[in-house]
Design a protein around this motif. Structure first.
Motif, PDB file in Angstrom:
ATOM      1  N   ASP A 118    -142.604 -36.461 -30.590  1.00  0.00           N
ATOM      2  CA  ASP A 118    -141.301 -36.717 -29.967  1.00  0.00           C
ATOM      3  C   ASP A 118    -141.424 -37.959 -29.108  1.00  0.00           C
ATOM      4  O   ASP A 118    -142.258 -38.017 -28.214  1.00  0.00           O
ATOM      5  CB  ASP A 118    -140.869 -35.528 -29.100  1.00  0.00           C
ATOM      6  CG  ASP A 118    -140.611 -34.275 -29.912  1.00  0.00           C
ATOM      7  OD1 ASP A 118    -140.016 -34.395 -31.000  1.00  0.00           O
ATOM      8  OD2 ASP A 118    -141.000 -33.191 -29.461  1.00  0.00           O
ATOM      9  N   MET A 119    -140.574 -38.950 -29.381  1.00  0.00           N
ATOM     10  CA  MET A 119    -140.557 -40.182 -28.595  1.00  0.00           C
ATOM     11  C   MET A 119    -139.250 -40.226 -27.807  1.00  0.00           C
ATOM     12  O   MET A 119    -138.195 -39.877 -28.338  1.00  0.00           O
ATOM     13  CB  MET A 119    -140.659 -41.394 -29.509  1.00  0.00           C
ATOM     14  CG  MET A 119    -141.923 -41.390 -30.350  1.00  0.00           C
ATOM     15  SD  MET A 119    -143.386 -41.640 -29.381  1.00  0.00           S
ATOM     16  CE  MET A 119    -143.987 -43.138 -30.039  1.00  0.00           C
ATOM     17  N   PHE A 155    -136.195 -41.301 -44.040  1.00  0.00           N
ATOM     18  CA  PHE A 155    -137.123 -40.790 -45.039  1.00  0.00           C
ATOM     19  C   PHE A 155    -138.113 -41.917 -45.331  1.00  0.00           C
ATOM     20  O   PHE A 155    -137.832 -42.817 -46.119  1.00  0.00           O
ATOM     21  CB  PHE A 155    -136.360 -40.355 -46.291  1.00  0.00           C
ATOM     22  CG  PHE A 155    -135.348 -39.291 -46.015  1.00  0.00           C
ATOM     23  CD1 PHE A 155    -135.697 -37.950 -46.070  1.00  0.00           C
ATOM     24  CD2 PHE A 155    -134.037 -39.628 -45.666  1.00  0.00           C
ATOM     25  CE1 PHE A 155    -134.773 -36.964 -45.795  1.00  0.00           C
ATOM     26  CE2 PHE A 155    -133.105 -38.643 -45.393  1.00  0.00           C
ATOM     27  CZ  PHE A 155    -133.466 -37.315 -45.450  1.00  0.00           C
ATOM     28  N   LEU A 156    -139.253 -41.884 -44.659  1.00  0.00           N
ATOM     29  CA  LEU A 156    -140.215 -42.976 -44.732  1.00  0.00           C
ATOM     30  C   LEU A 156    -140.878 -43.089 -46.099  1.00  0.00           C
ATOM     31  O   LEU A 156    -141.336 -44.170 -46.472  1.00  0.00           O
ATOM     32  CB  LEU A 156    -141.280 -42.800 -43.646  1.00  0.00           C
ATOM     33  CG  LEU A 156    -140.740 -42.848 -42.214  1.00  0.00           C
ATOM     34  CD1 LEU A 156    -141.803 -42.379 -41.244  1.00  0.00           C
ATOM     35  CD2 LEU A 156    -140.257 -44.231 -41.864  1.00  0.00           C
ATOM     36  N   THR A 203    -137.717 -38.013 -33.261  1.00  0.00           N
ATOM     37  CA  THR A 203    -138.788 -37.077 -33.592  1.00  0.00           C
ATOM     38  C   THR A 203    -139.367 -37.471 -34.946  1.00  0.00           C
ATOM     39  O   THR A 203    -138.636 -37.573 -35.929  1.00  0.00           O
ATOM     40  CB  THR A 203    -138.278 -35.626 -33.641  1.00  0.00           C
ATOM     41  OG1 THR A 203    -137.725 -35.304 -32.361  1.00  0.00           O
ATOM     42  CG2 THR A 203    -139.392 -34.660 -33.967  1.00  0.00           C
ATOM     43  N   LEU A 204    -140.678 -37.685 -34.975  1.00  0.00           N
ATOM     44  CA  LEU A 204    -141.387 -38.043 -36.200  1.00  0.00           C
ATOM     45  C   LEU A 204    -142.199 -36.846 -36.666  1.00  0.00           C
ATOM     46  O   LEU A 204    -142.879 -36.203 -35.867  1.00  0.00           O
ATOM     47  CB  LEU A 204    -142.319 -39.235 -35.941  1.00  0.00           C
ATOM     48  CG  LEU A 204    -143.282 -39.619 -37.071  1.00  0.00           C
ATOM     49  CD1 LEU A 204    -142.513 -40.196 -38.249  1.00  0.00           C
ATOM     50  CD2 LEU A 204    -144.322 -40.617 -36.566  1.00  0.00           C
ATOM     51  N   TYR A 205    -142.108 -36.554 -37.974  1.00  0.00           N
ATOM     52  CA  TYR A 205    -142.916 -35.516 -38.615  1.00  0.00           C
ATOM     53  C   TYR A 205    -143.853 -36.230 -39.593  1.00  0.00           C
ATOM     54  O   TYR A 205    -143.486 -36.466 -40.750  1.00  0.00           O
ATOM     55  CB  TYR A 205    -142.023 -34.514 -39.342  1.00  0.00           C
ATOM     56  CG  TYR A 205    -141.049 -33.811 -38.429  1.00  0.00           C
ATOM     57  CD1 TYR A 205    -141.411 -32.651 -37.759  1.00  0.00           C
ATOM     58  CD2 TYR A 205    -139.768 -34.316 -38.223  1.00  0.00           C
ATOM     59  CE1 TYR A 205    -140.528 -32.006 -36.916  1.00  0.00           C
ATOM     60  CE2 TYR A 205    -138.870 -33.676 -37.380  1.00  0.00           C
ATOM     61  CZ  TYR A 205    -139.256 -32.526 -36.732  1.00  0.00           C
ATOM     62  OH  TYR A 205    -138.371 -31.899 -35.881  1.00  0.00           O
ATOM     63  N   TYR A 263    -141.092 -38.230 -42.331  1.00  0.00           N
ATOM     64  CA  TYR A 263    -139.694 -38.051 -41.972  1.00  0.00           C
ATOM     65  C   TYR A 263    -139.520 -38.205 -40.465  1.00  0.00           C
ATOM     66  O   TYR A 263    -140.379 -37.785 -39.687  1.00  0.00           O
ATOM     67  CB  TYR A 263    -139.245 -36.648 -42.417  1.00  0.00           C
ATOM     68  CG  TYR A 263    -137.864 -36.249 -41.989  1.00  0.00           C
ATOM     69  CD1 TYR A 263    -136.751 -36.758 -42.630  1.00  0.00           C
ATOM     70  CD2 TYR A 263    -137.680 -35.355 -40.943  1.00  0.00           C
ATOM     71  CE1 TYR A 263    -135.473 -36.372 -42.238  1.00  0.00           C
ATOM     72  CE2 TYR A 263    -136.411 -34.962 -40.544  1.00  0.00           C
ATOM     73  CZ  TYR A 263    -135.307 -35.482 -41.195  1.00  0.00           C
ATOM     74  OH  TYR A 263    -134.048 -35.110 -40.809  1.00  0.00           O
ATOM     75  N   ALA A 264    -138.392 -38.823 -40.061  1.00  0.00           N
ATOM     76  CA  ALA A 264    -138.048 -38.947 -38.641  1.00  0.00           C
ATOM     77  C   ALA A 264    -136.556 -38.697 -38.496  1.00  0.00           C
ATOM     78  O   ALA A 264    -135.778 -38.955 -39.422  1.00  0.00           O
ATOM     79  CB  ALA A 264    -138.412 -40.322 -38.117  1.00  0.00           C
TER      80      ALA A 264
END
Length: 192
Positions: free
Chosen positions: A117-118, A173-174, A142-144, A149-150
């Motif tokens: 979490d940023m 969707f990275l 929030t990055l997973y 995925y963020a």
């Protein structure tokens, strides 16, 4: 009068000194002082911190998955999370030459690193010097990493060379470079 042999007197005297030394030692260093109970029992108290932190995380194939730098990282014992000050995350995707940059004023890495979490002045940008990329800014993201995925529910601003787009909420969707803006999308494009 009874006369004690000299060796018995010496042995008795040495024995008395040893017993006295043990008694004094026991009372000065009690076994109860070896109790491992922490002095502070507050579960919100951090158990350690690091300054000028650099953490490298590798994937199962042994290649770099992400590089995290932070001015300070404080580990919270209660939930096994790590609080970050001035986090700067370079997120590498398999098969891509250039990483994604994710930075903010504060961050939290959950137990196991499944979620990052940023917060406050968050920037997300692909680090490709050959191609101009979009600059995404928001107040929370929030990055997973495992899911590439963020997401955020906050206001988002996307700036490119000739356009400026704002929206509320975003999904990134990275794995395929896809971006979905969720609502209140507004765009401004400059024609040259």
């Amino acid at each position: 009068m009874f006369s004690m042999p000299r060796y018995l007197r010496t042995a008795s005297l040495i024995g008395l000194v040893v017993v006295l030394a043990l008694a004094v030692g026991y009372f000065n260093i009690r076994p109860s002082t070896f109790d491992q109970t922490p002095l502070v029992l507050d579960p919100l108290q951090p158990d350690f911190f690091m300054e000028n932190t650099q953490i490298l995380m590798f994937n199962e194939q042994g290649t770099l998955a992400y590089q995290l730098r932070s001015d300070r990282a404080t580990h919270q014992r209660a939930d096994d999370s790590t609080l970050l000050e001035q986090p700067n995350l370079l997120y590498y995707r398999p098969g891509e030459a250039h990483p994604w940059l994710l930075q903010a004023q504060q961050g939290v890495v959950t137990s196991g690193g499944e979620q990052v979490d940023m917060m406050n002045d968050v920037l997300l940008q692909r680090q490709d010097p050959a191609a101009p990329t979009a600059r995404l800014t928001t107040q929370a993201l929030t990055l997973y990493p495992e899911r590439d995925y963020a997401e955020t529910a906050q206001s988002v601003r996307i700036q490119t060379a000739g356009s400026n787009t704002t929206a509320t909420g975003m999904q990134v969707f990275l794995n395929d470079g896809r971006l979905e803006l969720l609502s209140n999308v507004r765009g401004q494009h400059e024609l040259h």
